[in-house]
Design an enzyme around this catalytic site. Structure first.
Site, PDB file in Angstrom:
ATOM      1  N   GLY A  54       0.742  -1.167   0.045  1.00 42.82           N
ATOM      2  CA  GLY A  54       0.074  -0.164   0.036  1.00 42.82           C
ATOM      3  C   GLY A  54       0.817   1.277  -0.093  1.00 42.82           C
ATOM      4  CG  ASN A  55      -0.311   4.729  -1.694  1.00 37.79           C
ATOM      5  OD1 ASN A  55      -0.897   5.420  -1.060  1.00 37.79           O
ATOM      6  ND2 ASN A  55      -0.704   4.015  -2.625  1.00 37.79           N
ATOM      7  NE  ARG A  56       5.176   6.918   4.428  1.00 32.70           N
ATOM      8  CZ  ARG A  56       5.354   5.780   5.549  1.00 32.70           C
ATOM      9  NH1 ARG A  56       4.643   5.859   6.607  1.00 32.70           N
ATOM     10  NH2 ARG A  56       6.673   5.213   5.834  1.00 32.70           N
ATOM     11  CB  SER A  57      -2.705   7.912  -0.361  1.00 30.14           C
ATOM     12  OG  SER A  57      -4.001   8.810  -0.521  1.00 30.14           O
ATOM     13  CB  ALA A  67      -2.011   7.541  -3.719  1.00 28.25           C
TER      14      ALA A  67
END
Ligand code: CTP
Ligand code: CA
Length: 229
Positions: A33-36, A100
């Protein structure tokens, strides 16, 4: 219904907004995943709704509440996001891609939880590229439809962002220098540069994401009005 041109200049317009980050499964309990946080996209959805648009928000997992009077479609993976965007874009006047999107996903999703009991202290995860949603949209985009993208950059902001503006055939690209404090992922503030084809870049000060969202809303009004001709 509300009359055009007043405080609801987007009355009668349908706009799709994407927000949050996509997740790609590694095994039944893990994902990439990502930090969005989704905050920027949710703020854009709220601004467009305030301007009178009928807004569909396609959202990856976030901790946020749906903005008032906005229909939310929840997705997890890039593929789900792409399918929903392609479907909803057909009848939309505009698309704002603030999501994102995971650029890569595991080549195979393990059926069972991957165990660490192995002789090897290293493990290699093979990744494959996901679909570029905005590039897919560019191939079906009609002359009267507006598309807006975001670009998160840590270096060579204008050069990288201009390439995205062109390759994704966008009417507007909002570039974030995410290496700067208070900019981009997660926080409540952002500082962005607006890029449009054949126009000089316009840099905003560091502002609340909600204020940036209002500026994006104004731009969408301008772009849709121009396309109406
Ligand atoms: N985007 C997309 N589909 C993807 C990846 C990104 O539609 N598979 C969209 C994002 O929602 C954003 C824009 O493209 O509006 C730019 O995303 P960004 O991650 O900055 O650019 P990429 O094209 O993915 O290139 P890179 O990450 O290598 O800089
Ligand atoms: Ca990317």
């Amino acid at each position: 219904q509300v009359i055009d041109g007043g405080d609801q200049p987007l009355a009668g317009k349908k706009v799709v907004v994407t927000a949050g980050g996509t997740r790609e499964a590694i095994d039944p309990v893990r994902f990439i995943g990502n930090r969005s946080s989704g905050k920027m996209g949710y703020a854009v959805a709220a601004s467009l709704q305030q301007l009178g648009a009928e807004v569909t928000l396609i959202s990856g997992p976030t901790r946020l509440e749906a903005p008032n009077h906005v229909s939310v479609i929840s997705v997890t993976t890039t593929e789900e996001l792409r399918d929903q965007v392609v479907q909803t874009f057909k009848s939309a006047d505009g698309l704002v891609m603030a999501a994102a999107v995971a650029d890569f996903k595991p080549a195979k999703v393990a059926d069972h939880k991957i165990k660490k009991t192995t002789d090897n202290d290293h493990m290699v995860l093979e990744l494959v590229k996901t679909a570029d949603i905005l590039k897919a949209v560019a191939t079906v985009k009609q002359a009267n439809q507006v598309t807006v993208g975001f670009a998160a950059e840590t270096n060579d902001l204008l050069e990288n962002a201009n390439k995205k503006l062109q390759s994704k055939q966008l009417d507007l690209l909002i570039a974030n220098d995410v290496s700067q404090p208070g900019v981009g992922f997660n926080g409540d503030t952002n500082q962005v540069t607006f890029l449009q084809p054949n126009q000089p870049p316009v840099k905003t000060p560091l502002m609340a994401k909600t204020a940036i969202a209002d500026l994006i809303g104004e731009k969408v009004v301008e772009l849709l009005t121009k396309k109406e001709g």
